[in-house]
Design a protein around this motif. Structure first.
Motif, PDB file in Angstrom:
ATOM      1  N   THR A  96       9.750   1.856  -6.491  1.00  0.00           N
ATOM      2  CA  THR A  96       8.997   0.610  -6.473  1.00  0.00           C
ATOM      3  C   THR A  96       9.651  -0.349  -7.702  1.00  0.00           C
ATOM      4  N   GLU A 119       0.812  -1.132  -0.038  1.00  0.00           N
ATOM      5  CA  GLU A 119      -0.154   0.057   0.024  1.00  0.00           C
ATOM      6  C   GLU A 119       0.970   1.261   0.150  1.00  0.00           C
ATOM      7  N   GLU A 120       1.876   1.346   0.737  1.00  0.00           N
ATOM      8  CA  GLU A 120       2.688   2.506   1.186  1.00  0.00           C
ATOM      9  C   GLU A 120       3.912   2.659   0.035  1.00  0.00           C
ATOM     10  N   LEU A 121       4.260   1.855  -0.337  1.00  0.00           N
ATOM     11  CA  LEU A 121       5.738   1.697  -1.184  1.00  0.00           C
ATOM     12  C   LEU A 121       5.378   2.552  -2.465  1.00  0.00           C
ATOM     13  N   PRO A 122       4.430   2.424  -3.142  1.00  0.00           N
ATOM     14  CA  PRO A 122       4.312   2.756  -4.491  1.00  0.00           C
ATOM     15  C   PRO A 122       3.554   4.285  -4.442  1.00  0.00           C
ATOM     16  N   GLN A 123       3.227   4.835  -3.299  1.00  0.00           N
ATOM     17  CA  GLN A 123       2.537   6.197  -3.071  1.00  0.00           C
ATOM     18  C   GLN A 123       3.271   7.096  -3.835  1.00  0.00           C
ATOM     19  N   GLY A 152       7.494   7.264  -5.449  1.00  0.00           N
ATOM     20  CA  GLY A 152       7.390   5.581  -5.045  1.00  0.00           C
ATOM     21  C   GLY A 152       7.188   4.916  -6.021  1.00  0.00           C
TER      22      GLY A 152
END
Lengths: 341, 341
Positions: A267, A255-259, A263
């Motif tokens: 990623t 959820e958080e990494l590709p923000q 990101g």
């Protein structure tokens, strides 16, 4: 069955993805590990899952008319259906037509079938289910037992688990002097309930194992222990929690990494590294849990097992067979009994 | 003490970073939350940690001559040192000079002091320690109790934990009808040891709570439950495991992510995202565990607490005071007793 390799009976009907993924994992194991696989279940169904060019003379299918479903009460199911695939698989081991059983079906049924068909090893009061947990130290898993076979455990059962776990750890995993811990709520020998205090005493006095003390929840993944013993209630809760927590963590990362734009770029660059992280957190790599203390090698795989997990479970079974784990438990256990008796 | 805000007694001497971080967290709470803080401990030490411009008339320091060290046996320590900071803090609540206690010191000593100085609430056989776990659902934690006060629990103790946890969840966390689960090794009501089966029955029959069934290890973090009850042995193992597992996961990420040139570039780009991941996995956000069932609000913080954790613990204490948790447990508990009696 002229090969000298291990012969593994596979419950082809057990598991969420049976028989497709079970058969696929078994065929890969036959190919890559040089084991013989005996596929137990409905012959027509199994045959229909074989790749078109399979030489049927190289694949042994052992017919079984029934199967135990997930909603059945295990003991009565095992008794009511003598021809269920898990019973037939156990009988192959009992009759020395196979060296080990792998099943991703009803785990309670697998245990009941093992107990009723194979019986316990001499000197062992209760079999235990052992599961490997990955630790902080790469390549250094810890064996936790019991993770579900016994909801209540007397101190001497825990002592037996420690002996069996040490032997497995030493001969299959190649750890010269496995460090044993007792799962407890404090480091001090006097911590815990009466059973834990007594178990600590027994473990400390046992010369056949290398007991280094109590392991708290925080120590399980530290890599300081090779074997941790506990009753099947807390072990089962811990195992299922650990399996889920890996998923939760991966979910948070996903959820958080590709923000954001950074990101997404980062990623994408990190894809291979993220794959390695997933592998290290992933329980499927370990293939299955080990039923220790019955007179036969049994690997109980997760119900959700797909071909790679089945492959790994068969590898576990082969390694236990090749390293003569049963024989070693039996003989070391008897020597302990003779010394203390 | 003319303010109408909650008055929180802080054990300024307890914890790995006492008194520096304890005092810092307390002063921030006084500033931002409008609570009165009573710093209990060695006046000279505490005063030396106050910022130079502190108006001493606004900070109440309550002298305590001694403290319980981490290696002391809690009960005997509490008895031998009546003027220990944790005893003095509890006495402030007993004498209605404070509404709650926060301590990051010896948790066993805090519990012993609470039991001896404050006593149990009427109708409660055993107090329980409750801890909040983050779940998969952001902003929806689950309250687990007991996580360490009672190594053995009778079924009726678990029932009392469920009632207390539900009240806390409803009135402090604002959940209209908290969903209660019993930690167990299977979903079916008949699963687990005798105590678990009996506890399941009691919970199912209790009209004051919304019991939705057994929670397996994998369900703890699912977000499906608001309150999960268990004995203090398994709860403590689970709590310490959960605290450590976040660390292990971050460690694996730190090791694997920057591997190789691509890894280094990608990791640099992702720095802010990785920080968010760390925050979501971090337990410190929750401040402390709650001792429920004694006649006073007590928050037991982690020994490694620094100012932000102490601040959060004081906020927890304030919210419990403001929402009259003790009064509600007492009155609802008595009504249950009257109905069943």
């Amino acid at each position: 069955m002229g090969s000298t390799g291990a012969r593994i009976a596979i419950d082809a009907m057990g598991g969420d993805y049976a028989p497709d993924e079970i058969v696929a994992g078994a065929l890969r194991a036959r190919e890559e590990l040089g084991v013989e696989v005996l596929l137990v279940g409905d012959p027509q169904e199994i045959e229909s899952k074989l790749p078109p060019k399979t030489n049927l003379r190289q694949v042994e299918i052992v017919p079984a008319e029934e199967m135990i479903t997930m909603d059945e009460e295990p003991l009565s199911g095992i008794r009511r259906k003598p021809k269920a695939s898990i019973n037939v698989a156990m009988d192959l081991v009992k009759n020395q037509q196979a060296d080990a059983v792998v099943s991703a079906g009803h785990s309670g049924a697998a245990m009941a079938a093992a107990l009723l068909r194979l019986g316990r090893l001499r000197g062992i009061d209760r079999p235990a289910i052992g599961a490997m947990f990955p630790t902080m130290v790469a390549g250094k898993p810890v064996l936790i037992l019991d993770v579900g076979a016994n909801v209540d455990c007397r101190p001497k059962f825990l002592e037996q688990f420690a002996v069996m776990g040490s032997i497995y750890s030493q001969y299959v995993l190649g750890i010269p002097e496995p460090k044993v811990g007792l799962l407890n709520i404090g480091e001090e020998d006097t911590k815990g309930n009466d059973a834990a205090v007594r178990a600590n005493q027994l473990l400390r006095e046992n010369p056949q194992i290398s007991f280094i003390g109590n392991a708290e929840g925080r120590d399980v993944l530290s890599g300081h222990f090779d074997v941790i013993v506990c009753d099947g209630f807390v072990g089962n809760v811990l195992l299922k929690f650990a399996e889920a927590v890996g998923e939760v963590m991966l979910q948070i990362i996903r959820e958080e990494l590709p923000q954001g734009l950074h990101g997404q770029i980062g990623t994408a660059i990190l894809k291979p590294n993220l794959k390695r992280i997933k592998q290290r957190m992933d329980h499927a790599e370990h293939g299955g849990a080990l039923l220790l203390g019955v007179d036969g090698i049994c690997i109980i795989s997760h119900g959700s097992s797909q071909a790679p997990s089945i492959f790994n479970a068969i590898r576990m079974a082969k390694e236990a067979v090749d390293n003569r784990v049963l024989h070693r438990i039996q003989s070391q256990y008897q020597s302990i009994q003779q010394e203390s008796g």
